[in-house]
Design a protein around this motif. Structure first.
Motif, PDB file in Angstrom:
ATOM      1  N   LYS A  13       0.756  -1.120   0.070  1.00  0.00           N
ATOM      2  CA  LYS A  13       0.021  -0.039   0.025  1.00  0.00           C
ATOM      3  C   LYS A  13       0.902   1.070   0.011  1.00  0.00           C
ATOM      4  O   LYS A  13       1.412   1.784   1.157  1.00  0.00           O
ATOM      5  CB  LYS A  13      -0.906   0.122   1.000  1.00  0.00           C
ATOM      6  CG  LYS A  13      -1.764  -0.958   0.965  1.00  0.00           C
ATOM      7  CD  LYS A  13      -2.881  -1.077   2.260  1.00  0.00           C
ATOM      8  CE  LYS A  13      -3.693  -2.389   2.772  1.00  0.00           C
ATOM      9  NZ  LYS A  13      -4.114  -2.980   1.491  1.00  0.00           N
ATOM     10  N   PRO A  14       1.354   1.523  -0.922  1.00  0.00           N
ATOM     11  CA  PRO A  14       2.328   2.669  -1.161  1.00  0.00           C
ATOM     12  C   PRO A  14       1.953   4.231  -0.879  1.00  0.00           C
ATOM     13  O   PRO A  14       2.851   4.911  -0.539  1.00  0.00           O
ATOM     14  CB  PRO A  14       2.551   2.841  -2.910  1.00  0.00           C
ATOM     15  CG  PRO A  14       1.904   2.048  -3.460  1.00  0.00           C
ATOM     16  CD  PRO A  14       1.174   1.040  -2.685  1.00  0.00           C
ATOM     17  N   THR A  15       0.594   4.375  -0.798  1.00  0.00           N
ATOM     18  CA  THR A  15      -0.102   5.618  -0.147  1.00  0.00           C
ATOM     19  C   THR A  15      -0.363   5.537   1.414  1.00  0.00           C
ATOM     20  O   THR A  15      -0.640   6.747   1.846  1.00  0.00           O
ATOM     21  CB  THR A  15      -1.050   6.134  -1.163  1.00  0.00           C
ATOM     22  OG1 THR A  15      -2.267   5.071  -0.843  1.00  0.00           O
ATOM     23  CG2 THR A  15      -0.813   6.380  -2.371  1.00  0.00           C
ATOM     24  N   LEU A  16      -0.179   4.623   1.967  1.00  0.00           N
ATOM     25  CA  LEU A  16      -0.393   4.289   3.543  1.00  0.00           C
ATOM     26  C   LEU A  16       0.721   5.486   4.121  1.00  0.00           C
ATOM     27  O   LEU A  16       1.770   5.102   4.083  1.00  0.00           O
ATOM     28  CB  LEU A  16      -0.076   3.070   3.820  1.00  0.00           C
ATOM     29  CG  LEU A  16      -0.300   2.533   5.308  1.00  0.00           C
ATOM     30  CD1 LEU A  16      -2.031   2.753   5.790  1.00  0.00           C
ATOM     31  CD2 LEU A  16       0.041   1.172   5.676  1.00  0.00           C
ATOM     32  N   ASN A  17       0.018   6.256   4.959  1.00  0.00           N
ATOM     33  CA  ASN A  17       0.841   7.051   5.849  1.00  0.00           C
ATOM     34  C   ASN A  17       1.582   8.152   4.685  1.00  0.00           C
ATOM     35  O   ASN A  17       2.562   8.691   5.520  1.00  0.00           O
ATOM     36  CB  ASN A  17       1.340   6.454   6.884  1.00  0.00           C
ATOM     37  CG  ASN A  17       0.472   6.043   8.055  1.00  0.00           C
ATOM     38  OD1 ASN A  17      -0.655   6.404   8.089  1.00  0.00           O
ATOM     39  ND2 ASN A  17       0.846   4.969   8.809  1.00  0.00           N
ATOM     40  N   GLY A  18       1.528   8.058   3.515  1.00  0.00           N
ATOM     41  CA  GLY A  18       2.449   8.869   2.770  1.00  0.00           C
ATOM     42  C   GLY A  18       3.705   8.354   2.767  1.00  0.00           C
ATOM     43  O   GLY A  18       4.707   9.466   2.625  1.00  0.00           O
ATOM     44  N   ARG A  44       5.307   6.728   0.528  1.00  0.00           N
ATOM     45  CA  ARG A  44       6.056   6.928  -0.635  1.00  0.00           C
ATOM     46  C   ARG A  44       5.744   8.348  -1.122  1.00  0.00           C
ATOM     47  O   ARG A  44       4.654   8.618  -1.895  1.00  0.00           O
ATOM     48  CB  ARG A  44       5.321   5.957  -1.883  1.00  0.00           C
ATOM     49  CG  ARG A  44       5.828   4.530  -1.773  1.00  0.00           C
ATOM     50  CD  ARG A  44       7.200   4.275  -2.372  1.00  0.00           C
ATOM     51  NE  ARG A  44       7.638   4.629  -3.736  1.00  0.00           N
ATOM     52  CZ  ARG A  44       7.781   3.922  -4.660  1.00  0.00           C
ATOM     53  NH1 ARG A  44       7.238   2.790  -4.531  1.00  0.00           N
ATOM     54  NH2 ARG A  44       7.979   4.451  -5.738  1.00  0.00           N
ATOM     55  N   THR A  45       6.736   9.225  -0.907  1.00  0.00           N
ATOM     56  CA  THR A  45       6.471  10.826  -1.153  1.00  0.00           C
ATOM     57  C   THR A  45       6.665  10.963  -2.792  1.00  0.00           C
ATOM     58  O   THR A  45       6.092  12.123  -3.125  1.00  0.00           O
ATOM     59  CB  THR A  45       7.575  11.369  -0.567  1.00  0.00           C
ATOM     60  OG1 THR A  45       9.070  11.037  -1.056  1.00  0.00           O
ATOM     61  CG2 THR A  45       7.373  11.241   0.983  1.00  0.00           C
ATOM     62  N   ASP A  46       6.811   9.930  -3.667  1.00  0.00           N
ATOM     63  CA  ASP A  46       6.836  10.211  -5.097  1.00  0.00           C
ATOM     64  C   ASP A  46       5.444   9.937  -5.592  1.00  0.00           C
ATOM     65  O   ASP A  46       5.448  10.034  -6.812  1.00  0.00           O
ATOM     66  CB  ASP A  46       8.137   9.573  -5.628  1.00  0.00           C
ATOM     67  CG  ASP A  46       7.874   7.899  -5.441  1.00  0.00           C
ATOM     68  OD1 ASP A  46       7.522   7.530  -4.400  1.00  0.00           O
ATOM     69  OD2 ASP A  46       8.544   7.170  -6.210  1.00  0.00           O
ATOM     70  N   ILE A  47       4.649   9.220  -4.986  1.00  0.00           N
ATOM     71  CA  ILE A  47       3.454   8.665  -5.376  1.00  0.00           C
ATOM     72  C   ILE A  47       2.180   9.514  -4.888  1.00  0.00           C
ATOM     73  O   ILE A  47       2.077   9.602  -3.909  1.00  0.00           O
ATOM     74  CB  ILE A  47       3.291   7.116  -5.168  1.00  0.00           C
ATOM     75  CG1 ILE A  47       4.255   6.250  -6.031  1.00  0.00           C
ATOM     76  CG2 ILE A  47       2.020   6.647  -5.625  1.00  0.00           C
ATOM     77  CD1 ILE A  47       4.092   4.857  -5.426  1.00  0.00           C
ATOM     78  N   THR A  48       1.362  10.064  -6.056  1.00  0.00           N
ATOM     79  CA  THR A  48       0.253  10.683  -5.524  1.00  0.00           C
ATOM     80  C   THR A  48      -1.001   9.778  -5.343  1.00  0.00           C
ATOM     81  O   THR A  48      -1.964  10.217  -4.741  1.00  0.00           O
ATOM     82  CB  THR A  48      -0.085  11.914  -6.569  1.00  0.00           C
ATOM     83  OG1 THR A  48      -0.446  11.244  -7.837  1.00  0.00           O
ATOM     84  CG2 THR A  48       1.181  12.761  -6.506  1.00  0.00           C
ATOM     85  N   GLN A  99       0.069   3.205 -10.227  1.00  0.00           N
ATOM     86  CA  GLN A  99       0.758   4.177  -9.293  1.00  0.00           C
ATOM     87  C   GLN A  99       1.147   5.505 -10.236  1.00  0.00           C
ATOM     88  O   GLN A  99       1.595   5.334 -11.200  1.00  0.00           O
ATOM     89  CB  GLN A  99       2.136   3.412  -8.860  1.00  0.00           C
ATOM     90  CG  GLN A  99       2.000   2.560  -7.886  1.00  0.00           C
ATOM     91  CD  GLN A  99       3.171   1.797  -7.425  1.00  0.00           C
ATOM     92  OE1 GLN A  99       4.254   2.045  -7.746  1.00  0.00           O
ATOM     93  NE2 GLN A  99       3.134   0.905  -6.895  1.00  0.00           N
ATOM     94  N   LYS A 100       0.570   6.370  -9.827  1.00  0.00           N
ATOM     95  CA  LYS A 100       0.633   7.792 -10.500  1.00  0.00           C
ATOM     96  C   LYS A 100       1.511   8.615  -9.814  1.00  0.00           C
ATOM     97  O   LYS A 100       1.667   8.799  -8.581  1.00  0.00           O
ATOM     98  CB  LYS A 100      -0.518   8.549 -10.467  1.00  0.00           C
ATOM     99  CG  LYS A 100      -1.694   7.615 -11.469  1.00  0.00           C
ATOM    100  CD  LYS A 100      -3.060   8.517 -11.519  1.00  0.00           C
ATOM    101  CE  LYS A 100      -4.004   7.543 -12.309  1.00  0.00           C
ATOM    102  NZ  LYS A 100      -5.264   8.046 -12.551  1.00  0.00           N
ATOM    103  N   HIS A 101       2.738   8.866 -10.158  1.00  0.00           N
ATOM    104  CA  HIS A 101       3.783   9.579  -9.571  1.00  0.00           C
ATOM    105  C   HIS A 101       3.575  11.307  -9.812  1.00  0.00           C
ATOM    106  O   HIS A 101       2.866  11.744 -10.517  1.00  0.00           O
ATOM    107  CB  HIS A 101       5.095   9.407 -10.074  1.00  0.00           C
ATOM    108  CG  HIS A 101       5.285   7.917 -10.117  1.00  0.00           C
ATOM    109  ND1 HIS A 101       6.282   7.440  -8.936  1.00  0.00           N
ATOM    110  CD2 HIS A 101       5.061   6.862 -10.661  1.00  0.00           C
ATOM    111  CE1 HIS A 101       6.125   6.003  -8.834  1.00  0.00           C
ATOM    112  NE2 HIS A 101       5.677   5.571 -10.127  1.00  0.00           N
ATOM    113  N   ARG A 102       4.274  11.837  -8.988  1.00  0.00           N
ATOM    114  CA  ARG A 102       4.292  13.587  -8.787  1.00  0.00           C
ATOM    115  C   ARG A 102       4.626  14.185 -10.200  1.00  0.00           C
ATOM    116  O   ARG A 102       4.127  15.107 -10.529  1.00  0.00           O
ATOM    117  CB  ARG A 102       4.976  13.995  -7.641  1.00  0.00           C
ATOM    118  CG  ARG A 102       4.454  13.597  -6.225  1.00  0.00           C
ATOM    119  CD  ARG A 102       5.026  14.401  -5.272  1.00  0.00           C
ATOM    120  NE  ARG A 102       4.507  13.843  -3.884  1.00  0.00           N
ATOM    121  CZ  ARG A 102       3.380  14.035  -3.414  1.00  0.00           C
ATOM    122  NH1 ARG A 102       2.668  14.763  -4.019  1.00  0.00           N
ATOM    123  NH2 ARG A 102       2.961  13.762  -2.387  1.00  0.00           N
TER     124      ARG A 102
END
Length: 127
Positions: free
Chosen positions: A23-28, A30-34, A47-50
């Motif tokens: 879960k790459p967006t869990l608690n932020g 992965r700062t590179d994934i929005t 996965q959508k990146h910044r």
């Protein structure tokens, strides 16, 4: 194809590390994934990146708290990621990372290490 093997140690149980990896967006962490769009079966995600780029991930092994393996495509780069988790109250994780499309002077570990560093930061915040 370039490959590397990296080991990381975390001061939490393997289930928590596995949860963050899936879960790459869990608690932020992965700062590179929005944003992440997950298929209903849970085996495919986008996965959508910044920076506007997209990574498509297809899991073929998801053993909660024990192992994870997937194939990915990110632009012209493609490859495979395998993580094996060991431990009880602390976790040792061994990762194999194979990537194609990074050019003759690219290094696989330079792509994977920043992700492990992000995981290390969120793990320390959780402790």
């Amino acid at each position: 194809m370039k490959s590397c093997v990296l080991t990381a140690n975390f001061n939490c149980n393997p289930t928590l590390v596995w949860q963050y990896l899936t879960k790459p967006t869990l608690n932020g962490w992965r700062t590179d994934i929005t944003d992440v769009e997950t298929a209903p079966d849970g085996l495919t995600e986008t996965q959508k990146h910044r920076d506007g780029s997209v990574t498509k991930v297809t899991f073929d092994r998801r053993e909660k708290g024990r192992a994870l393996s997937c194939d990915f495509v990110h632009g012209r780069q493609s490859g495979r990621f395998i993580a094996i988790l060991f431990g009880g109250s602390t976790t040792s994780m061994e990762c194999t990372f194979e990537v194609d499309g990074i050019g003759p002077f690219g290094k696989a570990h330079k792509l994977l290490q920043p992700v492990l560093d992000m995981l290390k930061v969120v793990e320390q915040r959780s402790a």
